[in-house]
Design a protein around this motif. Sequence first.
Motif, PDB file in Angstrom:
ATOM      1  N   GLN A  72       0.822  -1.194   0.000  1.00  0.00           N
ATOM      2  CA  GLN A  72       0.000   0.000   0.000  1.00  0.00           C
ATOM      3  C   GLN A  72       0.862   1.252   0.000  1.00  0.00           C
ATOM      4  O   GLN A  72       2.059   1.209   0.232  1.00  0.00           O
ATOM      5  N   THR A  73       0.212   2.383  -0.247  1.00  0.00           N
ATOM      6  CA  THR A  73       0.909   3.660  -0.229  1.00  0.00           C
ATOM      7  C   THR A  73       1.327   4.026   1.197  1.00  0.00           C
ATOM      8  O   THR A  73       0.803   3.475   2.158  1.00  0.00           O
ATOM      9  N   ALA A  74       2.253   4.974   1.318  1.00  0.00           N
ATOM     10  CA  ALA A  74       2.742   5.371   2.635  1.00  0.00           C
ATOM     11  C   ALA A  74       1.775   6.312   3.333  1.00  0.00           C
ATOM     12  O   ALA A  74       1.885   6.523   4.528  1.00  0.00           O
ATOM     13  N   PHE A  75       0.830   6.890   2.604  1.00  0.00           N
ATOM     14  CA  PHE A  75      -0.119   7.838   3.188  1.00  0.00           C
ATOM     15  C   PHE A  75      -1.530   7.272   3.088  1.00  0.00           C
ATOM     16  O   PHE A  75      -1.881   6.656   2.086  1.00  0.00           O
ATOM     17  N   GLN A  76      -2.312   7.482   4.128  1.00  0.00           N
ATOM     18  CA  GLN A  76      -3.724   7.127   4.040  1.00  0.00           C
ATOM     19  C   GLN A  76      -4.527   8.137   4.844  1.00  0.00           C
ATOM     20  O   GLN A  76      -4.048   8.705   5.818  1.00  0.00           O
ATOM     21  N   GLY A  77      -5.752   8.376   4.428  1.00  0.00           N
ATOM     22  CA  GLY A  77      -6.618   9.318   5.117  1.00  0.00           C
ATOM     23  C   GLY A  77      -8.068   8.951   4.877  1.00  0.00           C
ATOM     24  O   GLY A  77      -8.386   8.181   3.967  1.00  0.00           O
ATOM     25  N   SER A  78      -8.934   9.516   5.684  1.00  0.00           N
ATOM     26  CA  SER A  78     -10.358   9.236   5.533  1.00  0.00           C
ATOM     27  C   SER A  78     -11.181  10.364   6.146  1.00  0.00           C
ATOM     28  O   SER A  78     -10.694  11.160   6.940  1.00  0.00           O
ATOM     29  N   VAL A  79     -12.439  10.410   5.741  1.00  0.00           N
ATOM     30  CA  VAL A  79     -13.407  11.373   6.257  1.00  0.00           C
ATOM     31  C   VAL A  79     -14.645  10.573   6.641  1.00  0.00           C
ATOM     32  O   VAL A  79     -15.104   9.723   5.875  1.00  0.00           O
ATOM     33  N   TYR A  80     -15.170  10.837   7.848  1.00  0.00           N
ATOM     34  CA  TYR A  80     -16.344  10.139   8.341  1.00  0.00           C
ATOM     35  C   TYR A  80     -17.454  11.125   8.658  1.00  0.00           C
ATOM     36  O   TYR A  80     -17.198  12.240   9.108  1.00  0.00           O
ATOM     37  N   PHE A  81     -18.679  10.715   8.457  1.00  0.00           N
ATOM     38  CA  PHE A  81     -19.847  11.473   8.870  1.00  0.00           C
ATOM     39  C   PHE A  81     -20.206  11.033  10.287  1.00  0.00           C
ATOM     40  O   PHE A  81     -20.251   9.839  10.574  1.00  0.00           O
ATOM     41  N   LEU A  82     -20.439  11.986  11.189  1.00  0.00           N
ATOM     42  CA  LEU A  82     -20.767  11.683  12.579  1.00  0.00           C
ATOM     43  C   LEU A  82     -22.214  12.040  12.882  1.00  0.00           C
ATOM     44  O   LEU A  82     -22.740  13.013  12.357  1.00  0.00           O
ATOM     45  N   ALA A  83     -22.837  11.269  13.732  1.00  0.00           N
ATOM     46  CA  ALA A  83     -24.174  11.564  14.241  1.00  0.00           C
ATOM     47  C   ALA A  83     -24.189  11.203  15.720  1.00  0.00           C
ATOM     48  O   ALA A  83     -23.601  10.211  16.131  1.00  0.00           O
ATOM     49  N   GLY A  84     -24.840  12.036  16.528  1.00  0.00           N
ATOM     50  CA  GLY A  84     -24.852  11.786  17.964  1.00  0.00           C
ATOM     51  C   GLY A  84     -26.155  12.229  18.598  1.00  0.00           C
ATOM     52  O   GLY A  84     -26.800  13.174  18.142  1.00  0.00           O
ATOM     53  N   ILE A  85     -26.544  11.535  19.639  1.00  0.00           N
ATOM     54  CA  ILE A  85     -27.748  11.861  20.405  1.00  0.00           C
ATOM     55  C   ILE A  85     -27.306  12.201  21.821  1.00  0.00           C
ATOM     56  O   ILE A  85     -26.625  11.407  22.460  1.00  0.00           O
ATOM     57  N   PRO A  86     -27.677  13.402  22.318  1.00  0.00           N
ATOM     58  CA  PRO A  86     -27.275  13.791  23.675  1.00  0.00           C
ATOM     59  C   PRO A  86     -27.800  12.810  24.728  1.00  0.00           C
ATOM     60  O   PRO A  86     -28.927  12.321  24.628  1.00  0.00           O
ATOM     61  N   GLN A  87     -26.988  12.556  25.749  1.00  0.00           N
ATOM     62  CA  GLN A  87     -27.338  11.635  26.826  1.00  0.00           C
ATOM     63  C   GLN A  87     -27.116  12.297  28.179  1.00  0.00           C
ATOM     64  O   GLN A  87     -26.313  13.211  28.303  1.00  0.00           O
ATOM     65  N   GLY A  88     -27.787  11.822  29.210  1.00  0.00           N
ATOM     66  CA  GLY A  88     -27.544  12.241  30.587  1.00  0.00           C
ATOM     67  C   GLY A  88     -27.777  13.719  30.826  1.00  0.00           C
ATOM     68  O   GLY A  88     -28.737  14.308  30.336  1.00  0.00           O
ATOM     69  N   GLU A  89     -26.883  14.338  31.587  1.00  0.00           N
ATOM     70  CA  GLU A  89     -27.015  15.748  31.933  1.00  0.00           C
ATOM     71  C   GLU A  89     -26.889  16.658  30.715  1.00  0.00           C
ATOM     72  O   GLU A  89     -27.479  17.741  30.681  1.00  0.00           O
ATOM     73  N   PHE A  90     -26.134  16.244  29.721  1.00  0.00           N
ATOM     74  CA  PHE A  90     -25.997  17.052  28.513  1.00  0.00           C
ATOM     75  C   PHE A  90     -27.335  17.201  27.806  1.00  0.00           C
ATOM     76  O   PHE A  90     -27.640  18.234  27.220  1.00  0.00           O
ATOM     77  N   ARG A  91     -28.165  16.171  27.881  1.00  0.00           N
ATOM     78  CA  ARG A  91     -29.469  16.201  27.219  1.00  0.00           C
ATOM     79  C   ARG A  91     -30.419  17.224  27.851  1.00  0.00           C
ATOM     80  O   ARG A  91     -31.330  17.710  27.184  1.00  0.00           O
ATOM     81  N   THR A  92     -30.224  17.572  29.126  1.00  0.00           N
ATOM     82  CA  THR A  92     -31.088  18.568  29.756  1.00  0.00           C
ATOM     83  C   THR A  92     -30.891  19.947  29.131  1.00  0.00           C
ATOM     84  O   THR A  92     -31.790  20.778  29.178  1.00  0.00           O
ATOM     85  N   ASN A  93     -29.731  20.204  28.542  1.00  0.00           N
ATOM     86  CA  ASN A  93     -29.454  21.487  27.904  1.00  0.00           C
ATOM     87  C   ASN A  93     -29.588  21.462  26.388  1.00  0.00           C
ATOM     88  O   ASN A  93     -29.752  22.505  25.769  1.00  0.00           O
ATOM     89  N   VAL A  94     -29.486  20.304  25.783  1.00  0.00           N
ATOM     90  CA  VAL A  94     -29.518  20.183  24.323  1.00  0.00           C
ATOM     91  C   VAL A  94     -30.523  19.103  23.941  1.00  0.00           C
ATOM     92  O   VAL A  94     -30.413  17.965  24.375  1.00  0.00           O
ATOM     93  N   ASP A  95     -31.493  19.481  23.120  1.00  0.00           N
ATOM     94  CA  ASP A  95     -32.508  18.508  22.679  1.00  0.00           C
ATOM     95  C   ASP A  95     -32.265  18.009  21.260  1.00  0.00           C
ATOM     96  O   ASP A  95     -32.858  17.026  20.835  1.00  0.00           O
ATOM     97  N   ASN A  96     -31.402  18.679  20.501  1.00  0.00           N
ATOM     98  CA  ASN A  96     -31.185  18.329  19.099  1.00  0.00           C
ATOM     99  C   ASN A  96     -30.170  17.205  18.959  1.00  0.00           C
ATOM    100  O   ASN A  96     -29.254  17.080  19.763  1.00  0.00           O
ATOM    101  N   ALA A  97     -30.326  16.428  17.912  1.00  0.00           N
ATOM    102  CA  ALA A  97     -29.302  15.451  17.549  1.00  0.00           C
ATOM    103  C   ALA A  97     -28.127  16.205  16.948  1.00  0.00           C
ATOM    104  O   ALA A  97     -28.288  17.277  16.362  1.00  0.00           O
ATOM    105  N   GLY A  98     -26.928  15.673  17.083  1.00  0.00           N
ATOM    106  CA  GLY A  98     -25.728  16.323  16.560  1.00  0.00           C
ATOM    107  C   GLY A  98     -25.244  15.663  15.287  1.00  0.00           C
ATOM    108  O   GLY A  98     -25.389  14.459  15.093  1.00  0.00           O
TER     109      GLY A  98
END
Length: 90
Positions: A20-46
């Motif tokens: 393989q080549t000496a360099f590799q890279g990637s890009v990922y899409f992230l999705a998150g749902i607030p949990q616990g105490e963080f959810r009391t301040n944020v209702d939106n999915a990230g």
Amino acid sequence: MRRFAGLILWLVLTPVVRAQTAFQGSVYFLAGIPQGEFRTNVDNAGFGLDFDFGWRFLEVPLFLGAEAGFMIYGVEHRREPFSLTIPDVT
């Protein structure tokens, strides 16, 4: 037994890494749902992105790299004066 299995795996994968080549890279899409105490301040999915890259040195089957990501849970807009003495600049 685990060390022996790791050694076998390393010996099997080493030719693949060399091909393989000496360099590799990637890009990922992230999705998150607030949990616990963080959810009391944020209702939106990230949503966000994660970037990573790595560089292989010489013939060693190890990579050195970095990773960075961000996630946004929402946006809030408001107009505030720049200074109490300059209220026209917001």
